[in-house]
Enzyme design. Sequence first.
Site, PDB file in Angstrom:
ATOM      1  N   ASN A 187      93.159 -22.437 141.702  1.00  0.00           N
ATOM      2  CA  ASN A 187      92.133 -22.516 142.746  1.00  0.00           C
ATOM      3  C   ASN A 187      91.575 -21.160 143.151  1.00  0.00           C
ATOM      4  O   ASN A 187      90.640 -21.088 143.957  1.00  0.00           O
ATOM      5  CB  ASN A 187      92.695 -23.213 143.991  1.00  0.00           C
ATOM      6  CG  ASN A 187      92.838 -24.709 143.800  1.00  0.00           C
ATOM      7  OD1 ASN A 187      92.074 -25.328 143.076  1.00  0.00           O
ATOM      8  ND2 ASN A 187      93.833 -25.293 144.451  1.00  0.00           N
ATOM      9  N   HIS A 232      79.536 -29.921 135.350  1.00  0.00           N
ATOM     10  CA  HIS A 232      79.440 -28.625 134.675  1.00  0.00           C
ATOM     11  C   HIS A 232      78.005 -28.303 134.278  1.00  0.00           C
ATOM     12  O   HIS A 232      77.751 -27.262 133.669  1.00  0.00           O
ATOM     13  CB  HIS A 232      80.331 -28.602 133.430  1.00  0.00           C
ATOM     14  CG  HIS A 232      81.785 -28.530 133.744  1.00  0.00           C
ATOM     15  ND1 HIS A 232      82.777 -28.655 132.781  1.00  0.00           N
ATOM     16  CD2 HIS A 232      82.450 -28.357 134.918  1.00  0.00           C
ATOM     17  CE1 HIS A 232      83.965 -28.558 133.354  1.00  0.00           C
ATOM     18  NE2 HIS A 232      83.798 -28.382 134.654  1.00  0.00           N
ATOM     19  N   ARG A 250      82.753 -28.352 143.189  1.00  0.00           N
ATOM     20  CA  ARG A 250      84.072 -28.034 142.631  1.00  0.00           C
ATOM     21  C   ARG A 250      85.151 -28.106 143.705  1.00  0.00           C
ATOM     22  O   ARG A 250      86.280 -28.551 143.442  1.00  0.00           O
ATOM     23  CB  ARG A 250      84.030 -26.641 141.996  1.00  0.00           C
ATOM     24  CG  ARG A 250      85.249 -26.307 141.156  1.00  0.00           C
ATOM     25  CD  ARG A 250      84.985 -25.150 140.217  1.00  0.00           C
ATOM     26  NE  ARG A 250      86.189 -24.804 139.485  1.00  0.00           N
ATOM     27  CZ  ARG A 250      86.807 -23.627 139.556  1.00  0.00           C
ATOM     28  NH1 ARG A 250      86.327 -22.673 140.333  1.00  0.00           N
ATOM     29  NH2 ARG A 250      87.885 -23.388 138.862  1.00  0.00           N
ATOM     30  N   HIS A 265      88.480 -30.438 143.416  1.00  0.00           N
ATOM     31  CA  HIS A 265      89.820 -29.842 143.485  1.00  0.00           C
ATOM     32  C   HIS A 265      90.592 -30.374 144.690  1.00  0.00           C
ATOM     33  O   HIS A 265      91.818 -30.483 144.641  1.00  0.00           O
ATOM     34  CB  HIS A 265      89.720 -28.320 143.558  1.00  0.00           C
ATOM     35  CG  HIS A 265      89.501 -27.661 142.232  1.00  0.00           C
ATOM     36  ND1 HIS A 265      90.257 -26.611 141.774  1.00  0.00           N
ATOM     37  CD2 HIS A 265      88.603 -27.927 141.243  1.00  0.00           C
ATOM     38  CE1 HIS A 265      89.841 -26.243 140.570  1.00  0.00           C
ATOM     39  NE2 HIS A 265      88.830 -27.032 140.234  1.00  0.00           N
TER      40      HIS A 265
END
Length: 330
Positions: A96, A198, A64, A68
């Site tokens: 975040n 995910h 992740r 990001h």
Amino acid sequence: MNRFINLVFFLSVSLSSCLFPGTASVKLRRNYYHKTCPNVENIVRAAVTKKFQQTFVTAPATIRLFFHDCFVQGCDASIMIASSDGSKAEKDHPDNLSLAGDGFDTVIKAKEAVDAVPSCRNKVSCADILAMATRDVIALAGGPSYEVELGRLDGLSSTAGSVDGKLPQPFFNLNQLNSLFAANGLTQKNMIALSAAHTVGFSHCSKFANRIHNFSRETAVDPALNQGYAAQLRGMCPENVDTRIAIDMDPKTPRKFDNVYFQNLKKGKGLFSSDQVLFHDPRSKPTVNTWANDSHAFKRAFIAAITKLGRVGVKTGKNGNIRRNCAAFN
């Protein structure tokens, strides 16, 4: 004559840089550190493996973090920078704040391991370490291993304001997802493949509470959700639940990077609306069906997608440097 040819070449390169700043002169390659730090991938892998053995959260947190980072100003480790002197960095933007600390710690530990080798000290960028660490946690979690292109420099800026509108939201529909990914040069197929990250990790209840408690005036629960799964979610995330409570995103194999994510979507068990829409929208449904039944096809597509993601907004030359401390500018 030679001077004229050189001038034409210079002007053409300059024009290309102006028109296509995200792609011009960026040449990542797999053996980038073969002279300066030839054993860097083994060093990073050892540090990441040690961290992974301490906590599985290392895997989803690092994946992740990479995503990001790349979607905001490109893959330049700007997500690593700590806020200071009243200036809020990317990591402190609301989108975040849920990034797990284990992802940051993984990069920091790997950086320390690399710099502990005298010939490698301050030779390898934090951006490249994050890219390698991401590959390593995916493999450790049972996903595919792949060659990582290297040669990124670390970014020179990190602001919370730069995050606005750059990251996908759990309520996005297919058009919104496609638009956001296209802005980063990624296709719908790339987007669907990357969404399968995910398959590991967790989410705080607040991110999907509307789907199980107050979906609409007509129904409290999103009808796209499997009824049994919805009941399970309501049990784990009752109304007014502690905001710190988090649950696994994949209800079947939460600690394995696999194609079960797509099988879950076919059963109405996508945790976010942005997950489930991939099966319900006829434009993306065929891809979900294919990868739900073909693990190898999914893994090939995922490797292609994450490799492409790793090329987004790469910094080179005067646009970046190699940070001595991943959390602070030099």
